[in-house]
Design an enzyme around this catalytic site. Structure first.
Site, PDB file in Angstrom:
ATOM      1  N   ASP A  87       2.314 -22.977   2.100  1.00  0.00           N
ATOM      2  CA  ASP A  87       2.768 -24.129   2.102  1.00  0.00           C
ATOM      3  C   ASP A  87       2.264 -24.792   1.034  1.00  0.00           C
ATOM      4  OD1 ASP A  87       0.408 -24.220   3.609  1.00  0.00           O
ATOM      5  OD2 ASP A  87       0.793 -26.076   4.282  1.00  0.00           O
ATOM      6  N   GLU A 182      -1.161 -24.708   6.312  1.00  0.00           N
ATOM      7  CA  GLU A 182      -2.448 -25.048   6.103  1.00  0.00           C
ATOM      8  C   GLU A 182      -2.817 -26.640   5.755  1.00  0.00           C
ATOM      9  OE1 GLU A 182      -6.249 -25.554   3.656  1.00  0.00           O
ATOM     10  OE2 GLU A 182      -4.170 -25.984   3.148  1.00  0.00           O
ATOM     11  N   GLU A 183      -1.880 -26.973   5.027  1.00  0.00           N
ATOM     12  CA  GLU A 183      -1.976 -28.238   4.684  1.00  0.00           C
ATOM     13  C   GLU A 183      -1.650 -29.282   5.840  1.00  0.00           C
ATOM     14  OE1 GLU A 183      -2.741 -29.294   1.946  1.00  0.00           O
ATOM     15  OE2 GLU A 183      -2.216 -27.773   0.409  1.00  0.00           O
TER      16      GLU A 183
END
Length: 417
Positions: A87, A182-183
């Protein structure tokens, strides 16, 4: 030790293909992955891994890509995983990314063509001085590039390609993991570590050439709700206590010369408001609390609550609730128990002709949580810079060195086993 020749054209084409696929995550979404479009890249990666002969490669229902490169040595080598996230950050658009190669960079400021106000200034981007003669990839000025972390994804894929095409390079079993979200702090929420079956891991999610990171912030999230007193504004004198104004006073009372991202660096922690909403009757703010030391992190939550209580002394009919939740912890607490992981990483950097630099991350990675889930996991550079914004960039030659580091690293583990 094998002589390694990574194909710069191949890694460039691979990276530019991946960044054109919009994989922006969305913190407001309750699903995993938070956006279905992340699976578009996952499907491509799984197919490419299958085409390399990795027969177990697949995209699961949660948007994770798993694959295995089998061992080709008789030695009993720990199973090593390489991990990157697919992502891109919600902070800047990731739609219709148009990557541009600035070949043979000579130290000039780079004006991006789709918005001439977006300029990579040589004076502001410190690592540009190390890129003379290199090929710089940027976006066009209206989006982020996506080097965070499609550079890491491309580097792992290129290393997997190289290893499958060069079986003379001895290595143990290698696991590949690509994660969503993850972001937005949910990158390993649904990872299946039993299925992954790795002993140790490395995220390929760092920045500057030659860096390897074994330390992150410890992180908490805080939600503050102010319950004010609403009244008709025409008759509010002596009655109204606006939750919006109370919240504004609290945020204004936060320290400005310390404990904020704008005024801290290196090992300094902070209290950072990241979102506010509400009305006169009730208003809410979300904060992130960060520090490398868990005790100091706890004190930042106490500082925030002290400020809240002080401000509310002027509003006797208003109340608050403050909820603080753990997000992740400093992975160094785990990695110090397994010194061979960092030692082998440093040796691989040296074999790639680099000067290893051990750094601390003023942030977190999937490796932070993986380490505490039982998979110790430091972070290796990708070569990317200026993440999360329209000035994001990466040098092709630095990506080549990241691929070479991965290939060297699997050999180091094999030799030392």
């Amino acid at each position: 030790m094998q002589d390694i020749k990574i194909n710069a054209v191949s890694i460039t084409e691979r990276f530019m293909k991946y960044v054109k696929i919009d994989t922006q995550s969305d913190a407001s979404s309750p699903t995993t992955p938070s956006t279905a479009k992340q699976k578009n890249l996952g499907k491509i990666l799984a197919q490419e891994l299958l085409e390399l002969g990795l027969s177990d490669a697949h995209l699961d229902e949660h948007g994770y890509v798993y694959a295995t490169i089998p061992s080709n040595t008789d030695k009993n080598v720990p199973v090593i995983c390489f991990c990157s996230h697919m992502d891109t950050s919600p902070d800047s658009s990731g739609e219709n990314v148009k990557p541009i190669i600035h070949k043979n960079y000579q130290g000039e400021d780079l004006v991006l063509p789709d918005d001439h106000n977006i300029v990579l200034k040589f004076s502001e981007h410190k690592d540009l001085k190390n890129q003379i003669g290199n090929d710089i990839i940027t976006a066009s000025g209206t989006t982020l590039l996506g080097a965070d972390n499609k550079a890491g994804v491309a580097e792992i894929m290129e290393a997997a390609t190289y290893l499958t095409q060069n079986p003379q390079i001895k290595h143990g079993t290698i696991k590949i993991l690509f994660t969503p979200d993850e972001e937005i702090g949910r990158g390993v929420d649904k990872v299946n570590l039993e299925k992954l079956g790795a002993d140790f891991a490395y995220t390929i999610d760092g920045e500057t050439l030659g860096s390897i990171e074994d330390e992150t912030f410890s992180a908490d999230g805080a939600k503050l709700i102010i319950n004010g007193v609403s009244a008709h504004p025409g008759f509010a004198k002596g009655k109204m206590e606006s939750a919006i104004k109370i919240l504004a006073e609290i945020i204004d009372a936060l320290p400005k010369d310390k404990l904020s991202p704008e005024s801290t660096s290196q090992k300094d922690g902070f209290i950072h408001p990241v979102g506010i909403s509400g009305s006169v009757e009730q208003a809410e703010a979300n904060f992130i609390l960060r520090d490398f030391d868990d005790d100091l992190l706890k004190s930042h939550g106490e500082t925030l609550e002290k400020i809240v209580k002080q401000v509310l002394t002027a509003y006797p009919n208003s109340t608050y609730s403050l909820t603080i939740k753990e997000q992740y912890r400093n992975m160094k607490q785990v990695l110090d128990k397994y010194p061979q992981i960092m030692a082998n990483g440093i040796e691989a950097l040296k074999r790639a002709g680099l000067n290893p630099v051990t750094r601390s991350i003023r942030g977190g990675t999937d490796g932070s949580r993986l380490s505490f889930m039982g998979l110790p996991c430091p972070n290796i550079f990708t070569g990317g810079h200026a993440f999360h914004g329209k000035q994001e960039w990466v040098a092709v030659q630095d990506m080549v060195k990241s691929v070479e580091t991965i290939v060297q690293l699997v050999q180091v583990w094999e030799e030392n086993s």
